[in-house]
Design an enzyme around this catalytic site. Sequence first.
Site, mmCIF file in Angstrom:
data_model
loop_
_atom_site.group_PDB
_atom_site.id
_atom_site.type_symbol
_atom_site.label_atom_id
_atom_site.label_comp_id
_atom_site.label_asym_id
_atom_site.label_seq_id
_atom_site.Cartn_x
_atom_site.Cartn_y
_atom_site.Cartn_z
ATOM 1 N N LYS A 1 0.863 -1.174 0.000
ATOM 2 C CA LYS A 1 0.000 0.000 0.000
ATOM 3 C C LYS A 1 0.908 1.235 0.000
ATOM 4 C CE LYS A 1 -3.890 2.116 2.567
ATOM 5 N NZ LYS A 1 -4.809 1.999 3.712
ATOM 6 N N SER B 1 -9.814 2.425 2.846
ATOM 7 C CA SER B 1 -8.871 3.101 2.002
ATOM 8 C C SER B 1 -7.916 2.198 1.226
ATOM 9 C CB SER B 1 -8.051 4.062 2.866
ATOM 10 O OG SER B 1 -7.210 3.341 3.759
ATOM 11 N N SER C 1 -10.227 -0.011 6.968
ATOM 12 C CA SER C 1 -9.577 0.140 5.665
ATOM 13 C C SER C 1 -8.928 -1.101 5.083
ATOM 14 C CB SER C 1 -8.534 1.263 5.722
ATOM 15 O OG SER C 1 -9.164 2.523 5.715
#
Lengths: 483, 479
Positions: free
Chosen positions: A75, A150, A174
């Site tokens: 990420k 997210s 997330s």
Amino acid sequence: MHKLTLTELAAGLRSKAFSSVELTQHFLDRTHQHHDLNAFITVSADSALQQAQAADQLLATGNAGPLAGIPIAQKDIFCTLGTKTSCGSKMLDNFIAPYDATVVEHFNSAGAVMLGKLNMDEFAMGSSNENSFYGPVRNPWATDCVPGGSSGGSAAAVAARLAPAVTGTDTGGSIRQPAALCGITGLKPTYGRVSRYGMIAYASSLDQGGPMARSAEDAALLLQVMAGFDPKDSTSVDQTVPDYSTSLNDSLQGLKIGLPKQFFSAELDSQMAATIQAAIAEYQKLGAEVKEVDMPNLQLAIPAYYVIASAECSSNLSRYDGVRFGYRCQNPADLTDLYTRSRGEAFGAEVKRRILMGTYALSAGYYDAYYLKAQQVRRLISDDFKRALSEVDVLMGPVTPNTAFNIGEKTSDPIQMYLEDIYTIAINLAGLPAMSIPAGFIDGKPVGLHVIGNYFSEAKLLNVGHRYQQVTDWHLQVPKGFE
Amino acid sequence: MNSQWEAVIGLEIHTQLSTKSKIFSGAATAYGAEPNTQACAVDLGLPGVLPVLNKDAVRKAVTFGLAIDAEIAPHSVFARKNYFYPDLPKGYQISQFELPIVGNGHLDIEVDGVSKRIGITRAHLEEDAGKSLHEDFHGLTGIDLNRAGTPLLEIVSEPDMRSAKEAVAYMRKLHELVRYLEICDGNMQEGSFRCDANVSVRPKGQNEFGTRAEIKNINSFKFVEKAINHEIERQIDVIEGGGKVVQETRLYDANKDETRSMRSKEEANDYRYFPDPDLLPVLIEESLKNEIRTTLPELPDAKKQRFIEQYTLDNESATTLTSSRELADFYETVVKASGGEAKLAGNWLTGDVLGALNKAGLEIGDCPVNAERLSGLLKRIADNTISGKTAKQVFDKLWNSNDSADEIIEKEGLKQITDTGAIEAIVDKVIAANPVPVEQYRAGKDKALMALVGQIMKETQGKANPGEVNKMLIAKLKN
């Protein structure tokens, strides 16, 4: 090759069925082929192939670790030495960290290959990945839908088989919410289990990195590399990391499952309720016992979360001031102009909204009513979980109120968007580990089952996930066009 | 000061703790390095970095707390003080707010022989900011983050001082203490010990405090006294002129000897303090306190008292000799090596030695005459080998060479004449050659004796014992 599990990939590399360079090139090709999903912010093909070559040499010596030569992706919130770390923001579009996050270091020393950096909501604020400076990510199961957020790029990349396994972070859901919306397995570990050093902070007391993979078995291998005490993170916990793979097959006979009645209220979508109930019935077949538990303070989680997370973020994001790194506005007239325009021009709307909310909540005269009150609520919620988990081994319920929604559908209503995380947020406030595993489909879109455990019970969660995945095949489904 | 008014003063003193590395990172704290060479990723506030508390900073804070007899908080918390400034890398300073590590304590000061207890409200740990450099950048501002993250202990006093003199006495006492404890090098030029003063005035006899002004960053004892006195006068002028003192922050300008307004209360920042979620609460166990207590040195007040009792020193000498740990240690070494010449050692140290050091701008640690060589000199004074006057000559030679006192005395032939016959001959000679003062003395003018003694000392090149000469002279003149 993209259909193989991590264990199978490791075996293939060792038996020389394929090399790490071949494997890496294969995933780079898929990433290129499906770039319209917008799952990656940066594809680091050159460095990935170099790492793959090094891994092949290491594999030849026979001394390679379990992840050696296996491609993964990070990420874009984890700092990576020499590769851009944007955190999904224009603010850091030019930022190349001079150091590796501890999690990245762990993957490097395990010999893993990093394919690139995954798309995300700006500074991890969002539930749809629509808040990224680099544009929305598409859900491989329905490309006009969001992947969740997210960690939307992470979930989409795994679902589309662009990477065998990836990292995510979870502040209010997330990891779990995008995992649910994309039909993959995502685990948010206990707060303090995975180092936050080098993981760009959104809300420090809630942020936690974790694995996102196709199965609990793969997630166990990933967590094995990620977890552990880090002297560079004062909030990481110095506790032995168990071998997550050895307990995967433990029997679930007598497992006590608690169903928080607040998770199954009349407001829950009937199809969602039916899907979750079916999954729980499967567990009963595996020998588990089910009982209802009451968690009266759960409905306070969203307001408490948005006070605490916003307060922390308003302070955490102060360092983006245009002075030392990141975006700086053109020709600032004076210091105030430098601050206001650099921040005004480089932060997106949602980030600004939360900075404003947090600044307000911490301001003189409001602190007691908001921040302190929210901390008190946080304790009540933790107590609810403590009480429930003293009666049962795990809690189960839905991860999300609905399946993946259309891109643009909720962007005009932030409250609607915040309610996406209604089932996930309380877990972060309590600091507990929780997991989303694929549990079915509604209208062709994946549904996630939420499994919540006690502190440091990641091994139990993975065991619970794995046993279910031995008797179901939801996690084996591949979205059309990505087979 | 106008006698109808009384000043009320409280001081906030920032002491830089002398740890090797910074309070939340491993970067070095050494002063004077090239800009930004001692700032690591944590000090720069790069995305993703996290603070880790330096345990030595905690030990030093606890050491201080124990020394001022303060409550040490078993549970203290770091908080973020949020404000934007270019030399504040994170946009917040990590400090302590509601729960400081050191609570209520006190320090005793002495002004004009009167002792007074000054309360210390609290002392808390925090990180220093960097420095903005406005010169040499052609209208731009340079940022040096070497100092960012340097550990500070902010020591906040009660508003217990009533004059600039008391404030300076308190500041000196604190300065002495932190150096005794070896928690701060006390270097004021390098900013290791900085002072903010809260000053207000009120009519004498009034219980309520007046409105205060805070004077920022006064970095020498001299300036503290001047700045406070100036501020007291200013406030009295304002009130007597029919105005009101406004609560504000003022800056002392040493060049103009005045304070001027920096910002008013209305413009003051709302720092939005909240507990830093990156750091755990600091837990101090009883066992740590006990362990640190055993390492505490003898403190200045106790040492002074002991010096007065053990060495029968007067209050003033004892105060001077205990003003730094180094000086006190030097003194005790000299006393021991000289075979117990406590009084003599005291006189020499507070007089000639400190005088010479002062003149040369040196500290006791850099004294060219070490304790062993000084005690060699004192021994020769004590056993009458040389006179006190000759001793000063020998001391000069000790200062400028590596020879011992005995070597110098030998080489220079400075031994006192102990042969009474030889002295007697000279005394007789001087009496015979100076009939006028002899007559004057005999007529009752005692002063005339000094002229004769001077003559005799001159004849003996200072090698006669002045006491002996005196005695002999008087005996002969009375005949």
